[in-house]
Design a protein around this motif. Sequence first.
Motif: not given
Lengths: 318, 499
Positions: A165-166, A172-173, A176, A180, A306, B94-99, B103-104, B106-107, B139, B150
């Motif tokens: 996941l990390i 991806e970003n 961000a 974190r 993608r 400040l996140d992960f749009p595709r996930l 998942d967001n 959990m990161v 997203e 968040e």
Amino acid sequence: MDVSPADLLAGVTATAAPLLLASLGETVTEKAGVINLSLDGTILLGAMTGFAVAATSGSLAAGFLAAAAAGTAVAAVLSLIGTWLGQSQVAVGFTLTLLCRDLAYFLGTPHARQPGPQLLASPVPLLSDLPLLGPALFNQSLPVYLSFAAIPATWYFIYRTRPGLILRAVGENPAACWARGIRPRLVQTAATLAGGALVGLAGAGYSLALKPGWGRPQGCEGIGWIALALVIFGGWHPVRVALGAYLFGFLQISTILLQDLFPSLPTQVFQVAPFPIMIFTLILIHAGRNARGRKQRLLLRLFRGRPPAALGRTYRQA
Amino acid sequence: METLPGNDMIGLEEIHKRFGRVEALAGVSMRIRAGSVHGIVGENGAGKSTLMKILTGFISRTSGTIRFAGREVDLRTPRDADRLGIGMLYQEPLDFPRLSVLDNFMVAAAGHDPGRLRQQLLELSDRFGFSLDPDSAVERLTVGERQQLELLRLIHRRCRVLILDEPTTGISQEQQEILFAALRALRDRGRAIILVSHKLAEVRSLCDRVTVLRQGRVVADQEQPLDEDRLLQAMFGSLPGGQRTVASRETGRPILAMDRVFSGAGRSGLHDVSVSVAENEVVGLAGLDGSGQAVFLRIAGGLLQPDSGSVRLPDRGRADRPAKGRDCRQTVFLPADRLGEGLVPGLSIREHLLLAGDAPFFLAPTTGRTQAEKTIATCNIIGSPSTPADGLSGGNQQRLLLSLIPDRARLILLENPTRGLDVRSASWMWQFLHRRMGDDGAIIFASPDLEEIMARATRIMVFFNGRILLDAPTDRTDLQTVSRAITGRTPEDARLPAA
């Protein structure tokens, strides 16, 4: 020549094995947002290192380990210059390809056309006698078994574990992630090194098992580019990437078979044929993605993928 | 170690930060108490963001002491801040749009048992009255929902200090109320909350204490009840001119005409939109984030082709030309994502002006420099001709975009034009736009700020789910009708008895 379907399948799985290792390694690397373009050179360097070490030490295991180490070393150079010193990954990777290729030919000269050890098939008792699938799945050498295991393992790692996941999050970003408390550059480095090790192993898969021996050409030239293309067309998804690798294995095997049907054609045609056919196949699959209409889109969802949003962009930390 | 409500959670003493010769913070001291909401206000460039970046470890202070729960700490990386329990909600999520949402969540979360984390996410979401689907992709969420996610993540991380940077930008009134309720609940549980804001109304309703920054210094510090006049004076030195309500003027010939336009773009698409905008009109587009305003503006600007229907744009005074091959000198579009869609990050101010104007074929390094200097002066841009667009602050990026509007522009389309601008910059922008518009132009702008629309527009259109639910002159409607329309109730519905 008469070839049974069982032998054909066995050929496909064996031929695809090193390609699979390399493309899965690259998938892991790219998921973290790093492009390792040095694949083609790294495979050759791995092949040479693996063969040379195995021939000198007499140990096949040492050969495979050395090949993985060579792949890791090349990846470390990319990581240092690309991720940590902020230079273009594409430029560094491309240069590394050429460097590794020539380095492999140069350092490997003493071992060219010399006899050396070769990894033989280790059949699984009973199962290898299964009709049709037995030889393909259970009468193979260790790298082939490893390639089987690598598909679900890579998928599981990327989509079902915390480090996975990390890894995806960094790809991806990275900004961000940094916010974190994750260290994006460390994650990218780890992914690059791990991917490099798999690519190095792929090289030894050629020189110690699939096309045993070392020489110029070795026979695995060009595979790295195919692996890079597979990652893209496979949509950065390990299972789809694996399907692509099997498709290429099938093309390589079938052109060898076709050679017997057209004896008048020069053999080079058959050696080269899989590459353009592969590219055209991939283009067809890819072009189909832009198709309009619901039904086509549903069909093509299988091929949709993608790139990680930060792919190839060097993350510059504040 | 638990910090009791009322005790200092964060103590800052003489914080300085220099960027080269610029002193962004010139000795800031303040205390932030546990169990309180602390507002930080100030105009653009007052040092608010710099101070927050220091607290979250993104940048290091040049000198000064930071105390956390009484202990002196050193914040070098976001990792340090995270360990202490300082979390921030950024203005741009400040996140992960595709996930996925889960998942967001959990990161970098504590633990990695997807089943348990899912349970915890749902429980937290429930407790604060949010409705988040763990499996949907981020997203597809609105900015407000991404913020909620968040926030839950930070609460789950056991953050003791929560920093919010302009949290109500781009979210609906409804989401704002849910957010504020959650923040109050967190305050009552002993968290320290820092709210960075431009909007005095939300500071008044939420903050226990307010600190005003100006030019890198603390210039005022107030507890409730707040004296707004004094706060404004502290922020700007002098009070900005009163909001001038645009008087409805005589409208002229139609400039933009849409007829039965449909589009599948964006979150909501556009459904059966037929409108006509005439010379001298200033149209404000209201509605929840992603209700069709963005698609409408892009179709009007010729950036997007509708799936069906016709669009007619200005052409030598006649509105009878199809939108294809639009004249970009007559229609301008200023997007909300200034750096992403509006400006070219690597190019300098001078180069932007050259691109927009009639530049000669051969370009010397000095070509257009005088022109650029003139523009910089007239538009109050803080920068030099060679400053790249990505080196400008948000407000200056907007001023650069405005300066690129050609004189002949007749239809000016703007998306969240005052986003990130302070009151004074915003009022400058409107004066500038009215000058550019002249008396044969029209302005259409989308804004999440209803008061801005009511004050600046002559006509309001409310979007809901891709349809225009309300289209009225601003002086013949009221906030209540508009808010009802934003939540999907048409004026006709209001007259019907409740079902």
